[in-house]
Scaffold this motif. Structure first.
Motif, PDB file in Angstrom:
ATOM      1  N   ILE A 179      -6.202  -5.788  -4.698  1.00 12.18           N
ATOM      2  CA  ILE A 179      -7.001  -3.958  -4.497  1.00 12.18           C
ATOM      3  C   ILE A 179      -7.190  -3.136  -5.278  1.00 12.18           C
ATOM      4  O   ILE A 179      -7.502  -4.056  -5.243  1.00 12.18           O
TER       5      ILE A 179
ATOM      6  N   TYR B 218      -4.811   4.103  -7.354  1.00 16.18           N
ATOM      7  CA  TYR B 218      -3.482   2.483  -7.175  1.00 16.18           C
ATOM      8  C   TYR B 218      -3.534   1.736  -8.408  1.00 16.18           C
ATOM      9  O   TYR B 218      -3.034   1.629  -8.538  1.00 16.18           O
TER      10      TYR B 218
ATOM     11  N   SER C 129       1.092  -1.130   0.188  1.00 16.17           N
ATOM     12  CA  SER C 129      -0.057  -0.403  -0.013  1.00 16.17           C
ATOM     13  C   SER C 129       0.854   1.019  -0.319  1.00 16.17           C
ATOM     14  O   SER C 129       0.660   2.456  -0.871  1.00 16.17           O
TER      15      SER C 129
END
Length: 423
Positions: free
Chosen positions: A388, A394, A146
């Protein structure tokens, strides 16, 4: 063996660091490994190393073989005069300073961490995989991944801001002109992005300002500069645009000979350059101070509202000149506005804040993560390897990871690669 691996071994102390001896049997005690130099000159600056009881401060040079010192002609380069330790994988010859004293040499091969080296070999021996760590990607700690993806997102944003900085130089620091160029490029998407950008760059932004109050004139300007008014149609709207453009072209001494041709092939009708340019003209007609409006938008809802525009009336019943179609309002969809936010609005906000000495990284990351992830093969592949979060922050980071690290085999510079190597 690669020098990048040796840099990593030295930088992160992946070797037995006690009871060290040089190839000349001198004792070595490392006080500071130094600062990694990614530019020209020695590989590590300002190291502090005690050699045979004497503390030295200077630089460290790293090679696969000692003889590479002469292969790279360091003996004639003054930048290497302050090297206090030569670190090599394999020692095959002594290296001398200009005063004929030998430079102390440390051989890594006998003292490197065998477990680390085994992990490295296993990682890079995997063939015919999408990425080297494909089978191990899911095992990386969530916190590590992350944080790395957040860093990668801003690395990608920095690259986009560099493009903006170049456009600023060309436009003499005109933020409105840069915004227009960026919007034009992204209205053109992948197929017509460069063509639309060349169209925007073919004229001074002040011309758009002067024509902004008349949507038909603005549309004629965009269509004419894009080379879409060079054919013959039995169409009164087309004839009107030609008349307008002919006058505008003469008045402002415009030239479109260097504008790249637009493409219709392999495009959905809603993405035809005719539709996108009409929407762009409508945006600038209805939003008089677009740059300041975008800079002041701090939430997703206000951005969506700002881009609530559609084509002129003619294009509600056409996709191309002279060919009527079923009438429909052709506004900017939320998914298209999301792409504009990702590729234009957020980069502009970030670059402008940076130019003003402001840090808006936290609010930027919050905003971008309200938008769903883009749908492309890279994002889908990564999401198939592990969970994810489904956000654009992201997904942009994953694109950066694949293109800037995985494809270039920069596992040693990647937090994922480092986590797997250091297991």
């Amino acid at each position: 063996m690669q020098e990048t691996l040796l840099h990593h071994i030295w930088k992160f102390n992946k070797f037995q660091s006690t009871n060290l001896k040089t190839t000349q049997n001198q004792s070595v005690v490392i006080k500071s490994l130094g600062q990694h130099n990614l530019g020209a000159g020695p590989d590590f600056f300002n190291a502090q190393i005690n050699i045979d009881g004497q503390l030295w401060a200077g630089n460290v040079e790293i090679h696969i073989k000692s003889s590479d010192w002469y292969v790279h002609h360091h003996e004639t380069d003054a930048n290497y005069d302050n090297v206090i330790l030569h670190v090599v994988w394999e020692h095959d010859t002594d290296v001398f300073r200009k005063d004929n004293t030998a430079i102390p040499t440390l051989e890594l091969k006998p003292i490197v961490d065998s477990k680390f080296l085994n992990n490295y070999n296993q990682l890079f021996q995997k063939q015919n995989q999408w990425i080297y760590c494909e089978k191990d990607f899911a095992n990386v700690d969530d916190f590590v991944l992350s944080n790395w993806l957040e860093r990668l997102y801003f690395e990608r944003l920095e690259q986009k801001s560099q493009v903006i900085e170049k456009l600023l130089q060309k436009s003499k620091n005109n933020w409105e002109a840069v915004l227009c160029a960026m919007l034009a490029k992204n209205f053109g998407l992948n197929i017509n992005g460069e063509a639309f950008l060349s169209m925007a760059n073919s004229m001074d932004f002040s011309i758009i300002r002067k024509l902004q109050s008349n949507q038909a004139d603005l549309e004629a300007l965009f269509f004419g500069q894009a080379g879409l008014l060079d054919k013959s149609y039995q169409d009164s709207h087309y004839d009107d645009l030609i008349k307008r453009y002919t006058f505008i072209k003469h008045k402002f001494s415009l030239d479109n000979t260097k504008v790249l041709p637009v493409q219709f092939f392999r495009l959905r009708p809603t993405n035809f350059p005719t539709i996108r340019l009409s929407q762009l003209a409508s945006l600038y007609h209805t939003r008089q101070n677009l740059f300041s409006s975008i800079i002041n938008c701090d939430d997703l809802g206000s951005i969506y509202k700002l881009f609530e525009v559609s084509t002129s009336n003619y294009w509600e019943a056409h996709y191309n000149f002279g060919t009527p179609s079923r009438k429909s309002k052709k506004g900017l969809t939320k998914s298209f506005i999301n792409l504009l936010i990702i590729n234009t609005i957020v980069p502009i906000q970030f670059a402008y804040a940076k130019s003003q000495g402001q840090d808006i990284t936290e609010s930027i990351f919050e905003l971008i993560n309200e938008i769903p992830a883009e749908k492309n093969s890279i994002v889908s592949k990564f999401q198939g390897l592990r969970f994810i979060p489904n956000s654009s922050g992201y997904s942009q980071a994953l694109i950066q990871l694949k293109t800037a690290y995985c494809d270039k085999k920069k596992c040693l510079q990647c937090a994922v690669g480092n986590a797997l190597l250091n297991e």
